[in-house]
Design an enzyme around this catalytic site. Structure first.
Site, PDB file in Angstrom:
ATOM      1  CB  SER A  70      -0.851  -0.025   1.261  1.00 57.37           C
ATOM      2  OG  SER A  70      -1.472   1.224   1.447  1.00 57.37           O
ATOM      3  CE1 TYR A  74      -3.967  -2.220   5.478  1.00 55.69           C
ATOM      4  CE2 TYR A  74      -2.905  -0.141   4.925  1.00 55.69           C
ATOM      5  CZ  TYR A  74      -3.503  -1.320   4.534  1.00 55.69           C
ATOM      6  OH  TYR A  74      -3.628  -1.604   3.201  1.00 55.69           O
TER       7      TYR A  74
END
Ligand SMILES: *[C@@H]1O[C@H](CO)[C@@H](O)[C@H](O)[C@H]1NC(C)=O
Ligand SMILES: *[C@@H]1O[C@H](CO)[C@@H](O)[C@H](O)[C@H]1NC(C)=O
Ligand SMILES: CC(=O)N[C@H]1CO[C@H](CO)[C@@H](O)[C@@H]1O
Length: 339
Positions: A198, A211
């Site tokens: 990501s 995360y």
């Protein structure tokens, strides 16, 4: 991005037109003629290069993808199936809508496996299954696509330790477990390992610690793996999608329920002092509302990322210049090259 029949995107065409017209607009002299000629040569070279991107022979090659219940994994499994690959689609649950949908494929090459990447025995079972299919058909496992992942949101002072452990178990250790298990097969085929991380594997944002640390961990793991696999001829590629939460299922009804569950647990466990400083219960309620509303502001489709994943698996030469043409503003796409 929409593609024209000749394989160019509207962006490509716009850029070519601009390159050709700019010199004409600037002036009408001898220099312009030279510039136009150069532009035409550039355009011809560009088209030639675009048309000669070489692809690996696909027939019979196997690819294993984790996290095919929803999102990128699901779409990519369908894409590779339609291209002629033998696809092993790992799904968290064989009963999920996504798994059932994949099972309707008529090609006979798409295998749906129950694969909870936090479980040693399920990963081992998947390796045994893939090995057996390949012994029968004689083809190798060309690529492993580590795609399965969880999202989690919340300030560090509000997230519970269980949340930190749970997301690391999937996003980080799950990927390590799957990669270690399938490396012998990938080494044999001198194939590829593709990891979906990501932009949050490069940028830090508030409320994204749980995360973010798994994605930074994933970046480190992939880069080390890339260096260690050099000598075996195995390529390691990371794809770093940006703001795609709405289309991936990260914000669907089920995921929103999970976020709500996390937030309830956070509100329950928070200390009196933190509750007071943050006004935590109200704060989490407001945050939940903001999350529910955010799915409309993310990129509406999955295609740019799935196109990039296809390039990474199928292109003979991972030429960073060619691959970057598929990038969009809402996505960073980085191919880690050997040379
Ligand atoms: C996946 O495995 C973990 C334990 O390793 C378990 O806690 C979790 O519930 C499993 N998920 C599903 C959907 O079965
Ligand atoms: C998001 O879009 C959907 C469908 O277009 C709509 O029903 C929903 O109300 C929107 N949500 C927000 C918070 O704007
Ligand atoms: C380095 C890297 O890209 N790691 C990712 C690989 O895939 C796992 C599991 O799908 C991700 O969570 C990692 O962050």
């Amino acid at each position: 991005m929409a593609a024209l029949p000749i394989g160019l995107t509207y962006w490509d065409v716009g850029r070519l037109v601009a390159i050709v017209c700019l010199p004409l607009l600037l002036s009408c002299c001898y220099v312009t003629t030279v510039l136009v000629c150069l532009s035409v040569i550039y355009v011809a070279f560009f088209l030639y290069r675009k048309s000669t991107i070489k692809r690996i022979p696909i027939s019979g090659q196997g690819v294993l993808i984790t996290g095919c219940d929803t999102g990128f994994g699901h779409e990519f499994a369908k894409r590779l199936d339609s291209l002629g690959f033998t696809v092993f689609a790992g799904c968290l649950s064989e009963q999920s809508d996504g798994a059932k949908n994949l099972k309707t494929s008529k090609t006979g090459r798409l295998h749906v496996l129950g694969l909870n990447i936090t479980k040693d025995d399920e990963v081992l079972k998947a390796v045994t299954y893939v090995t057996k299919v390949h012994e029968k058909s004689g083809c190798g496992l060309w690529a492993l696509v580590n795609n399965a992942g969880l999202n989690m949101l919340g300030d560090i002072e509000l997230c519970t330790m269980e949340m930190f452990y749970k997301i690391s178990e999937v996003n980080m250790y799950g990927m390590v477990r799957v990669t270690k298990a399938f490396l012998p097969l990938i080494r044999k085929s001198k194939g590829r390992i593709l990891n979906t991380t990501s932009v949050k594997g490069r940028l830090c944002l508030p409320k994204n610690a749980a995360y973010g640390i798994t994605k930074f961990g994933g970046e480190a793991f992939s880069d080390v793996l890339r260096l260690e696999m050099l000598k075996f001829g195995v390529r390691v590629i990371v794809i770093e999608p940006g703001n795609y939460g709405g289309a991936t299922g990260m914000l669907n009804e089920q995921s929103l329920k999970a976020i709500k569950r996390d937030f309830n647990a956070m509100a329950e466990k928070v200390s009196a002092e933190v509750q007071e400083v943050y006004n935590a219960k109200q704060y989490l309620e407001d945050l939940y509302k903001a999350v529910c509303g955010s799915s409309n502001s993310t990129y509406p489709g999955l295609k740019p990322v799935v196109d990039a994943m296809e390039d990474a698996v199928v292109s003979t030469h991972l030429n960073i210049d060619i691959l970057l043409m598929e990038a969009t503003p809402s996505m960073m796409y980085i191919a880690l090259l050997h040379d």
